[in-house]
Structures are given as structure tokens and as C-alpha cells.
Write a protein that holds these residues in place. Structure first.
Motif, mmCIF file in Angstrom:
data_model
loop_
_atom_site.group_PDB
_atom_site.id
_atom_site.type_symbol
_atom_site.label_atom_id
_atom_site.label_comp_id
_atom_site.label_asym_id
_atom_site.label_seq_id
_atom_site.Cartn_x
_atom_site.Cartn_y
_atom_site.Cartn_z
ATOM 1 N N SER A 96 32.511 4.344 -9.226
ATOM 2 C CA SER A 96 31.564 3.245 -9.028
ATOM 3 C C SER A 96 30.354 3.364 -9.955
ATOM 4 O O SER A 96 29.561 2.434 -10.058
ATOM 5 N N ASN A 97 30.222 4.503 -10.635
ATOM 6 C CA ASN A 97 29.124 4.715 -11.567
ATOM 7 C C ASN A 97 29.511 4.464 -13.019
ATOM 8 O O ASN A 97 28.750 4.779 -13.927
ATOM 9 N N ILE A 98 30.690 3.912 -13.239
ATOM 10 C CA ILE A 98 31.189 3.730 -14.597
ATOM 11 C C ILE A 98 31.321 2.244 -14.917
ATOM 12 O O ILE A 98 31.898 1.469 -14.149
ATOM 13 N N GLU A 99 30.772 1.846 -16.067
ATOM 14 C CA GLU A 99 30.855 0.464 -16.530
ATOM 15 C C GLU A 99 32.311 0.046 -16.714
ATOM 16 O O GLU A 99 33.157 0.834 -17.138
ATOM 17 N N GLY A 100 32.605 -1.207 -16.394
ATOM 18 C CA GLY A 100 33.942 -1.740 -16.637
ATOM 19 C C GLY A 100 34.956 -1.379 -15.583
ATOM 20 O O GLY A 100 36.155 -1.580 -15.785
ATOM 21 N N VAL A 101 34.507 -0.836 -14.458
ATOM 22 C CA VAL A 101 35.403 -0.473 -13.361
ATOM 23 C C VAL A 101 35.224 -1.450 -12.215
ATOM 24 O O VAL A 101 34.098 -1.787 -11.843
ATOM 25 N N GLU A 102 36.331 -1.909 -11.655
ATOM 26 C CA GLU A 102 36.295 -2.703 -10.424
ATOM 27 C C GLU A 102 37.208 -2.031 -9.400
ATOM 28 O O GLU A 102 38.407 -1.873 -9.642
ATOM 29 N N ILE A 103 36.640 -1.616 -8.308
ATOM 30 C CA ILE A 103 37.406 -0.967 -7.243
ATOM 31 C C ILE A 103 37.966 -2.064 -6.346
ATOM 32 O O ILE A 103 37.247 -2.685 -5.570
ATOM 33 N N LYS A 104 39.265 -2.298 -6.470
ATOM 34 C CA LYS A 104 39.911 -3.456 -5.833
ATOM 35 C C LYS A 104 40.624 -3.112 -4.530
ATOM 36 O O LYS A 104 40.862 -4.010 -3.714
ATOM 37 N N ALA A 105 41.008 -1.837 -4.353
ATOM 38 C CA ALA A 105 41.820 -1.515 -3.184
ATOM 39 C C ALA A 105 41.604 -0.065 -2.771
ATOM 40 O O ALA A 105 41.423 0.817 -3.610
ATOM 41 N N LEU A 106 41.649 0.161 -1.445
ATOM 42 C CA LEU A 106 41.538 1.490 -0.867
ATOM 43 C C LEU A 106 42.683 1.679 0.119
ATOM 44 O O LEU A 106 42.929 0.812 0.956
ATOM 45 N N CYS A 107 43.371 2.820 0.013
ATOM 46 C CA CYS A 107 44.543 3.039 0.856
ATOM 47 C C CYS A 107 44.514 4.435 1.460
ATOM 48 O O CYS A 107 44.261 5.424 0.767
ATOM 49 N N ASP A 108 44.782 4.500 2.761
ATOM 50 C CA ASP A 108 44.934 5.778 3.440
ATOM 51 C C ASP A 108 45.776 5.564 4.688
ATOM 52 O O ASP A 108 45.818 4.456 5.238
ATOM 53 N N LEU A 109 46.451 6.607 5.115
ATOM 54 C CA LEU A 109 47.236 6.515 6.342
ATOM 55 C C LEU A 109 46.348 6.178 7.533
ATOM 56 O O LEU A 109 46.739 5.444 8.434
ATOM 57 N N MET A 110 45.120 6.706 7.519
ATOM 58 C CA MET A 110 44.186 6.510 8.626
ATOM 59 C C MET A 110 43.197 5.398 8.294
ATOM 60 O O MET A 110 42.383 5.536 7.370
ATOM 61 N N PRO A 111 43.227 4.274 9.015
ATOM 62 C CA PRO A 111 42.359 3.133 8.701
ATOM 63 C C PRO A 111 40.879 3.470 8.709
ATOM 64 O O PRO A 111 40.114 2.933 7.896
ATOM 65 N N ASP A 112 40.449 4.368 9.608
ATOM 66 C CA ASP A 112 39.021 4.650 9.706
ATOM 67 C C ASP A 112 38.484 5.308 8.440
ATOM 68 O O ASP A 112 37.328 5.107 8.066
ATOM 69 N N ARG A 113 39.328 6.093 7.770
ATOM 70 C CA ARG A 113 38.896 6.704 6.515
ATOM 71 C C ARG A 113 38.633 5.632 5.458
ATOM 72 O O ARG A 113 37.623 5.672 4.754
ATOM 73 N N ALA A 114 39.555 4.697 5.338
ATOM 74 C CA ALA A 114 39.394 3.639 4.344
ATOM 75 C C ALA A 114 38.181 2.772 4.657
ATOM 76 O O ALA A 114 37.410 2.407 3.755
ATOM 77 N N GLU A 115 37.987 2.446 5.922
ATOM 78 C CA GLU A 115 36.831 1.633 6.313
ATOM 79 C C GLU A 115 35.520 2.357 6.007
ATOM 80 O O GLU A 115 34.548 1.748 5.543
ATOM 81 N N LYS A 116 35.482 3.647 6.264
ATOM 82 C CA LYS A 116 34.273 4.427 6.012
ATOM 83 C C LYS A 116 33.930 4.445 4.528
ATOM 84 O O LYS A 116 32.772 4.253 4.138
ATOM 85 N N VAL A 117 34.941 4.654 3.678
ATOM 86 C CA VAL A 117 34.693 4.695 2.235
ATOM 87 C C VAL A 117 34.250 3.335 1.719
ATOM 88 O O VAL A 117 33.342 3.233 0.880
#
Length: 480
Positions: A85-106
Motif C-alpha cells: 500500500s506504500n508503493i505507487e502504481g499498486v491497487e489492492i483489489k482482493a484479499l483472501c483467507d480461509l478465515m473471514p475475520d482475518r480478511a475483514e481485519k486486514v
């Protein structure tokens, strides 16, 4: 057998040898299964291969914006999301984890820092949620920080679906998976980078640049290691999900984690880019600690009874490698003994030597250089990548900054259409050393040939270039 399980076995190259496959997933390997695994390692090491397309030096089409999907948000994933998230030209489009709470937290942490700059979709709750994420057409890179047995299946699936893949170490858990990575990358012309962060630590890139400038003369010998006391963490219920790393230590005996020490030495020696590994031998001590630890814990907590097994891998493994051009490499692995952390990083040549642990030293004769002489050498040989983002990397962090330098370099190469510093052949070769060490240990330390994943192209492949030629254009965006 569930469809998810069948898909996993198919993707990981273990269909047809389900006993061997199950041992990798559960860590409960019988002697018959272990012998089957070792036979597979030897068979795949002798495989003949014709290259379809040379990925070393490959310049993928430029990406003005690199759209990333992350898989695995346990120990390593959240830090990677933050760094990117600190790098120009990056778009974070998706987060995946087996545990939903981890993805929501991130996601929440990401948006608290960056506002509306990133709004990733969450994929979670199922063992194969990552497939749905990889099926998207608006992703360029899949960044994999899962347990080891998922690295290759996800990377292969990602490349098959038009994405570059970057995976945590090791890249594979079988020799067959190493070949799958090579074949898939060549066929799809998608990068597959193993995220060997230690190649970007400050002393490692300094010595790489010194080697490029001829400071050491002809390189003769190198040493690396992963000596890191992880006994408590491996037995921690709240550590690795489903105790997966402890299970690896039950099922295998060899150098389970070679690449941190090996990667930087391979780059200095131009392995796969002017030289190639020829063969290796490996020896392990007995296990003097893990069985006793399992017994002690099981006496107080029934949870640990399944881990009371007297076939843990040995405390110390030492693997030695000879290259086609007559150089030698020593790699050690010990994650249980009470020793100070060390990756050794020793480079020995005809004109000089450098060693990182227990303290950074350089010599050109029989005595180490003074502190003042060391400072002068660092000023002279500091590579361009450190001059450009070294201080920012230290501020943003990730093992002292090397993780951020690795991520920045990956993005800058993708945005400028440059070859990656670590290609799929490096991922396969460096990973294979750990697997081949198991065969050697089990066969009284006899030597075993290291396969040439480049199919001979190592003779003409260009060495890693740290000059930032054609790149270095990506800015750093400092997030709070």
C-alpha cells in the motif's frame, strides 16, 4: 474424497500417489510413505526436460498499474498488504483467507490508512476461495503467503488464469511441483517469483554489487544458513494454523528451509545465469529436542499426544553443493537448538572474503578490515536500489526493510517491463535443494544430481542486474 481434495492433489502433482500426498498434508508419514516420497524425489531429479520458452530475462508487457490479490492473511500476509500500500502504481483489489475475520481485519486496517485508495473484495470461508479470486479478469498479480503445501497449487492456478504469481518460500513441497512451476510459467509466459526477501537485505545486496564489480575476484565458496530458534513457535497452538509447520518437521528430515541462506549466494555465484548446481550431499544430526518437547507438552495437554513421534527431523542439517564450474556452497538448517540467529552469508573469492554473522566483516588478506575501511567500502559499493529506497525501506519495514525493498523491486520491474531478479528457475532450483537433501540424508549422505530447470540456458542467461537500468521510476507513498 471431496472435490476440493481431488483438485488439490491434481494441481500439486500428487494424484496417483495419494499416500505420499496425504503425508504432506497431515505430517503423519509411515515408513512406506516416506520411502515413496524419497523415490519420487530421486525420479524427478533425473527427469529430462526440453525448454518451451526461456523465462530468464523475460520482459513481460508493462503494467502502469499492478492490481494485486493476496492469499493468506495469517503471519506474513498482513505485512505484505501494508508494504504494497506504500508503493505507487499498486491497487489492492482482493484479499483472501480461509478465515473471514482475518480478511475483514486486514481490509479495515488498509482503509483506515489509505482511505478510498483501495477497496478490496474479500474471498473467504472456503478452502478454495482463492480460485474464485484468481478467476477474476481484473488482477495482474497473485501474492501468496499461505502454508507451504498451497504455494504451488495457487501459483499454477494463477498463471493458468493469466496472472503473475509471487509466492512465499519455499515455492513447492515436491520435485514434481517444482517442474509444474517451470512448465506453467514457460507455457503461459507469466512470471513466477519466489519471495526470497533475504536477497534484498542490505549486506547481501552490498556483497552482490561487490561481486559484480570484481572485488572478491573469482568466487570460490559460499555459505548460508537458517539458524533460528523456533521450538516454542512450532509448538504454539496459536502459531501456525493447524500446526502445519510442526507437521512438516514430523514428516521430513533434511534442510526444510534452505532458501534464505541459499538465495543470496546463488545470485552472487550466478547460479542459473552463468553457472549451475551439479550435485549435493546432505547430513543431519539426530533430533535431540523436538521429541522431548512433544513428550513434555503431551504429559500436560492431550492436544500434543499426536505429536509424540520419535522421527522428527534432526536438529542440524548441513548440505553441501558443487557447481558445474567447480564452486562450492554450504547451507545449514537448525530451528530448535538454542543458538543466536544466523544466516551466515559468507562469500569467499580469490581476492577477498565477506561474512555477515555474527558481525559484518570484509577482508582482502589474513585480517579483517577496520571499521573505517568497511565504511569506505560500503560508500563505494552501495547499489543503486539501496541509494534510491534504502532509507524509506527501513522506515516502512519488514525484517529491517528488506521485505519492502523486495516488494518495491517486484512492482518496479512489472511496471517497467523488466526481467525479475528471481525467476521461476530460481524458485525451482533453490526449493529443490531442500527436497534433494532429504534423499541424501536417507541414503547415508550419498550425492544426488541437482536437476537443471533451465534446460541448459544457464550458459547464456544474463546475471541479476541491480543498476535499475530502465527502471527505478516507481515512487514510495508513505502511509501512517
Amino acid at each position: 474424497m471431496s472435490s476440493n481434495r481431488r483438485d488439490f492433489l491434481k494441481l500439486s502433482g500428487l494424484a496417483g500417489i495419494s499416500l505420499a500426498g496425504s503425508s504432506l498434508l497431515t505430517g503423519c508419514a509411515t515408513e512406506e510413505v516416506k520411502q515413496s516420497n524419497l523415490a519420487q524425489i530421486e525420479q524427478q531429479a533425473k527427469r529430462k526436460y526440453t525448454q518451451r520458452f526461456n523465462m530468464s530475462g523475460y520482459r513481460a508487457p508493462k503494467l502502469d498499474k499492478v492490481r494485486i490479490g493476496f492469499v493468506g492473511l495469517g503471519m506474513r500476509g498482513p505485512g505484505a498488504v501494508y508494504r504494497m500500500s506504500n508503493i505507487e502504481g499498486v491497487e489492492i483489489k482482493a484479499l483472501c483467507d480461509l478465515m473471514p475475520d482475518r480478511a475483514e481485519k486486514v481490509k479495515k486496517q488498509l482503509q483506515e490508512r489509505t482511505g478510498t485508495a483501495h477497496n478490496p473484495t474479500i474471498y473467504a470461508g472456503k478452502e478454495d476461495s482463492w480460485k474464485q479470486m484468481c478467476d477474476r479478469e481484473d488482477l495482474d498479480l497473485i501474492y501468496i503467503t499461505t502454508p507451504w503445501q498451497l504455494h504451488t497449487p495457487i501459483a499454477v492456478y494463477a498463471m493458468e488464469h493469466g496472472k503473475h504469481a509471487a509466492t512465499e518460500v519455499p515455492a513447492a513441497v515436491s520435485m514434481e511441483e517444482c517442474w509444474q512451476l517451470v512448465e506453467t510459467s514457460e507455457r503461459t509466459k507469466k512470471h513466477c517469483m519466489m519471495l526470497e526477501n533475504c536477497c534484498y537485505d542490505f549486506f547481501e545486496v552490498l556483497t552482490l554489487n561487490m561481486a559484480r564489480q570484481g572485488f572478491f575476484g573469482e568466487i570460490i565458496h559460499g555459505e548460508g544458513a537458517y539458524i533460528h530458534q523456533l521450538l516454542d513457535l512450532n509448538f504454539d497452538k496459536e502459531g501456525y494454523q493447524n500446526m502445519w509447520r510442526l507437521r512438516e518437521n514430523k514428516a521430513r528430515n533434511g534442510n526444510l528451509y534452505p532458501t534464505h541462506g541459499l538465495g543470496p549466494i546463488c545470485q552472487i555465484m550466478n547460479i542459473n545465469r552463468g553457472d549451475s548446481m551439479d550435485y549435493l550431499t546432505s547430513v543431519s544430526s539426530d533430533d535431540f529436542m523436538m521429541y522431548e518437547e512433544a513428550q513434555a507438552r503431551a504429559a500436560k495437554d492431550n492436544f500434543y499426544k499426536e505429536f509424540v513421534q520419535d522421527t522428527y527431523r534432526g536438529n542440524m542439517n548441513t548440505t553441501t553443493i558443487r557447481t558445474k564450474k567447480g564452486r562450492t556452497i554450504m547451507i545449514q538448517h537448525d530451528v530448535t537448538s538454542p543458538r543466536p540467529y544466523s544466516r551466515i552469508h559468507l562469500v569467499s573469492g580469490t581476492k577477498g572474503v565477506a561474512r555477515k554473522w555474527p558481525e559484518q566483516k570484509i577482508a582482502t588478506s589474513h585480517s579483517w578490515l577496520s571499521k573505517e575501511e568497511m565504511t569506505a567500502l560500503e560508500e563505494k559499493y552501495t547499489p543503486e536500489i539501496v541509494k534510491k529506497i534504502g532509507e524509506m525501506a527501513k522506515k516502512i519495514g519488514g525484517h529491517g526493510g528488506m521485505d519492502f525493498m523486495m516488494d518495491w523491486r517486484l512492482i518496479d520491474c512489472l511496471r517497467n517491463g523488466l526481467p525479475l531478479d528471481q525467476d521461476v528457475y530460481d524458485a525451482a532450483t533453490w526449493t529443490s535443494v531442500g527436497l534433494l537433501s532429504e534423499w541424501s540424508v536417507a541414503n547415508r549422505s550419498n550425492s544426488i544430481d541437482v536437476p537443471d530447470f533451465t534446460a541448459g540456458s544457464w550458459k547464456s542467461n544474463a546475471p541479476v542486474d541491480l543498476t535499475l537500468a530502465g527502471g527505478g521510476t516507481t515512487n514510495v507513498i508513505v502511509q501512517s
